[in-house]
Design a protein around this motif. Structure first.
Motif, short mmCIF file in Angstrom:
data_model
loop_
_atom_site.label_atom_id
_atom_site.label_comp_id
_atom_site.label_asym_id
_atom_site.label_seq_id
_atom_site.Cartn_x
_atom_site.Cartn_y
_atom_site.Cartn_z
N UNK A 1 55.83 -3.71 22.79
CA UNK A 1 55.68 -4.61 21.65
C UNK A 1 55.22 -6.00 22.09
N UNK A 2 55.81 -6.50 23.17
CA UNK A 2 55.42 -7.83 23.67
C UNK A 2 53.94 -7.83 24.07
N UNK A 3 53.51 -6.79 24.74
CA UNK A 3 52.11 -6.70 25.14
C UNK A 3 51.18 -6.57 23.93
N UNK A 4 51.58 -5.77 22.96
CA UNK A 4 50.76 -5.57 21.76
C UNK A 4 50.55 -6.88 21.01
N UNK A 5 51.64 -7.67 20.88
CA UNK A 5 51.54 -8.92 20.13
C UNK A 5 51.15 -10.11 21.00
N UNK A 6 50.96 -9.88 22.31
CA UNK A 6 50.53 -10.96 23.20
C UNK A 6 51.65 -11.91 23.58
N UNK A 7 52.90 -11.49 23.48
CA UNK A 7 54.02 -12.35 23.85
C UNK A 7 54.25 -12.27 25.36
N UNK A 8 54.34 -13.42 26.02
CA UNK A 8 54.69 -13.37 27.44
C UNK A 8 56.12 -12.86 27.61
N UNK B 1 59.20 -11.30 30.76
CA UNK B 1 59.55 -10.99 32.14
C UNK B 1 59.88 -9.51 32.24
N UNK B 2 59.91 -9.01 33.44
CA UNK B 2 60.23 -7.61 33.63
C UNK B 2 58.97 -6.79 33.77
N UNK B 3 59.16 -5.50 33.91
CA UNK B 3 58.04 -4.58 34.10
C UNK B 3 57.19 -4.46 32.85
N UNK B 4 55.89 -4.16 33.05
CA UNK B 4 55.04 -3.92 31.89
C UNK B 4 55.34 -2.53 31.33
N UNK B 5 54.74 -2.22 30.20
CA UNK B 5 55.07 -0.97 29.51
C UNK B 5 54.69 0.26 30.35
N UNK B 6 53.62 0.18 31.11
CA UNK B 6 53.23 1.32 31.95
C UNK B 6 54.29 1.57 33.02
N UNK B 7 54.70 0.52 33.72
CA UNK B 7 55.71 0.66 34.77
C UNK B 7 57.02 1.18 34.18
#
Length: 171
Positions: A5-12, A14-20
């Motif tokens: 969700x953070x990646x979809x909406x462009x929110x910075x 912390x932590x791993x990305x959705x793929x990881x």
């Protein structure tokens, strides 16, 4: 779902990305990737149905874990398989989990470290030995209401360096 969700909406964040996150929550896939890049892993069996129980060759104590969970969910000392009777009982477990992974139970130390940075520029922190009550670093220990685990930063340099190298390989 939070990193997605953070990646979809462009929110910075912390932590791993959705793929990881999606790869690391699949224990089987993580072990396959780790093994293919030279990180040592123990052999394991994926169990999806009762006939798959026949694939389990019992020689030493083993442990079963849900394949698609994190944070020690559904993992405790009760997951240790001591003999063939315990393997038969895994059929009941399959009602609650889509897949389980069965592998040799490795008693001993758990290790942790942090990874900082972005793709292509990762750095690792000092590694620590995780101590905790009981035999299994499972859900009761990992829930943060009591936080019974302790970190010891007195690991020998050779072990720490190897853990750091494997971590960077996986990153």
């Amino acid at each position: 779902y939070i990193p997605s969700l953070a990646e979809f909406f462009g929110f910075p964040h912390t932590g791993s990305d959705s793929y990881a996150q999606s790869v690391s929550l699949d224990k089987n896939l993580t072990k396959l990737i780790a093994g293919n890049i030279g990180v040592p892993v123990k052999p394991h069996v994926i169990v999806r149905n009762k006939p798959d129980l026949e694939k389990i060759y019992f020689q030493k104590p083993q442990i079963w874990k849900p394949n698609y969970e994190g944070s020690g969910i559904a993992i405790s000392g009760k997951n240790i398989i001591q003999g063939k009777e315990d393997i038969k009982n895994l059929g009941k477990i399959l009602k609650d989990h889509q897949e389980i992974i069965v592998e040799e139970f490795l008693p001993g130390e758990e290790y942790t470290l942090g990874v900082i940075g972005n793709r292509g520029d990762y750095k690792v922190t000092k590694a620590a030995i995780v101590t905790y009550p009981g035999k299994v670093y499972g859900y009761k220990v990992k829930t943060k209401s009591k936080m019974p685990e302790k970190l010891k930063f007195n690991m020998d340099l050779k072990t720490e360096t190897k853990i750091q190298e494997y971590t960077i390989q996986l990153a």
